[in-house]
Structure formats: C-alpha cells, structure tokens
Design an enzyme around this catalytic site. Sequence first.
Site, short mmCIF file in Angstrom:
data_model
loop_
_atom_site.label_atom_id
_atom_site.label_comp_id
_atom_site.label_asym_id
_atom_site.label_seq_id
_atom_site.Cartn_x
_atom_site.Cartn_y
_atom_site.Cartn_z
N TYR A 157 46.14 -4.68 41.33
CA TYR A 157 44.81 -4.47 42.43
C TYR A 157 44.93 -5.39 44.09
O TYR A 157 44.87 -4.75 45.04
CB TYR A 157 43.78 -6.03 42.10
CG TYR A 157 42.33 -5.44 42.63
CD1 TYR A 157 41.50 -4.98 43.03
CD2 TYR A 157 41.79 -7.17 43.12
CE1 TYR A 157 40.97 -5.06 43.33
CE2 TYR A 157 40.63 -7.34 44.81
CZ TYR A 157 40.33 -6.11 45.16
OH TYR A 157 39.30 -6.07 45.62
N LYS A 161 45.28 -3.14 47.41
CA LYS A 161 44.19 -4.23 48.89
C LYS A 161 45.01 -4.06 49.77
O LYS A 161 44.45 -4.05 51.09
CB LYS A 161 43.75 -5.10 48.43
CG LYS A 161 42.47 -4.97 47.18
CD LYS A 161 41.56 -3.24 48.03
CE LYS A 161 40.05 -3.08 47.09
NZ LYS A 161 39.38 -1.92 47.64
#
Length: 259
Positions: A157, A161
């Site tokens: 994740y 990002k």
Amino acid sequence: MGDFAERYGPVAVVTGASSGIGRSFAVQLAGRGLDVVLVARREDRLRALAAELRDAHGVSVTVLPADLADPGAAGEILEAVAPLDVGLLVSNAGFGVKGTFGEGDAAALAAMLMVNCQAPTQLAHGLAPRLRRRGRGGVLFTSSVEGLMGCPYSAGYSATKAYVNALGEALWAELSPAGVDVLTLCPGATDTEAPLLQGVDPTTLQHLMSPDEVAHAALEHLGGGPTHIPSAHYRNLFDTLLAMPRRDALAAMARSMGK
C-alpha cells in the site's frame, strides 16, 4: 462558490464515490454547484447518492458502476465521459493491504496495484489533454501519508501511494503552466470503512479525521498543490520521521507497527 464552479466545473468525475472520502467529495462538489459523475463498484449506493444530490442541489448526476481492478475499467469511464465537459478529476478510489509482506493474498496485492496506480494513471492520462485545451480545471489524487516513505507492514500500500505522490507532483509541474491545478491529498487516519477492511481495529486509531473534514480541506487547497496533508498531527509526525536518518525512521516505524 461561483468562482470554484467556474474554474473546476461544469462536471467533476469522482471515483470511489460510494463511501468515505469519495462520497464526501461528491456531496461537497454538488454543493458547490458542479454536476458529478459517480464511479464505484456498488451501484445501489451510487444511485441512492445520486438521488440525494439531485434533490438537495439540483445538479446533474451520472452513475457509472465500475470495478477499477478491471484493466479495462478506466478506458470505459473515459469513453462514457467523452461527451461531457469535465473540469475536475477526483481520483479517490483505493484500498490497502496490511500485514507482513509475503504472507498476504497475492491476488489482493495485484488488485491493489490496479486500483491504486493503474486506474489513476489512465484516467489522468485520458483527461489531461482535455484539461490543457480548456486552460482551466483540476486533478485531485487521494494518496496517503504512508506514501511519504516506505511503511513497514504496509509495504505494498505504501508503495502504491508513493507512486501516486510522484505522479501527482510531476503532473502539477506539467499542468500548472496550462492553468490546470493538481493536488495530491495525503490524509492520515480517517474515519471510513478502510481500517476494518484492512483488519485494523478503528478504536486503536488516534487523531482520526472525518471524511467530510478531509474532503473539505482538499477542495480548499486545490489550487495550492502539489501536496496537502490535512491533519496537523500527521504533518508534524512525518516532518519528524523524514528529518531522521532513514534507517532510524524505518526501524522506529517497524517497532511501532509490529505491535
């Protein structure tokens, strides 16, 4: 409000609009007088929201059910909005996978890459030339403070990002001279469905912001890119971490997250 609609209207496309920050974006944009295109998987929620926005604000609302993990979804969205005068892209859809890297579901990791990276890239790629020609408008990416550095136990994740942050910064530099604003929003802990879906107990989270607060901060700072962290707590935390030697910061995060 009129100036906002003039600059970023008449139509805003919002992905991940069925809940959380995306839903708040849709409500607030309609409140500012923009017509909205709602994109998410859950069609029932989108249709309920569309009725709410039409009744409350008298705007036009288009519902586009789509699963952004599908490689063809972004192209289908671009085709659907081709007849519309889109002035703002809010690329908000995303999800996270937490835990020790290598022990999670590989298919979930692949889907996360599609939703968090591929879809924003393709949507921005398709709409950027149109925004350039208009000479006004905006692109807003929802990222995370976890994209500011590699976050242990959130490796995949965090990496997606970081990609979004880099994409947003680059497009800010490219599109600003053409009159197009680009902002990458980096929230910290937010009171949405996401923590539960990631296996995180929401009661353990501190300094939670509401989705409405996060969306409002983003729209207020849309012209002040390239990035914005809406939480003072997380701004201070990551200022401290990023000022530390990288090895020390990562080790400290691993100890904290490991607990």
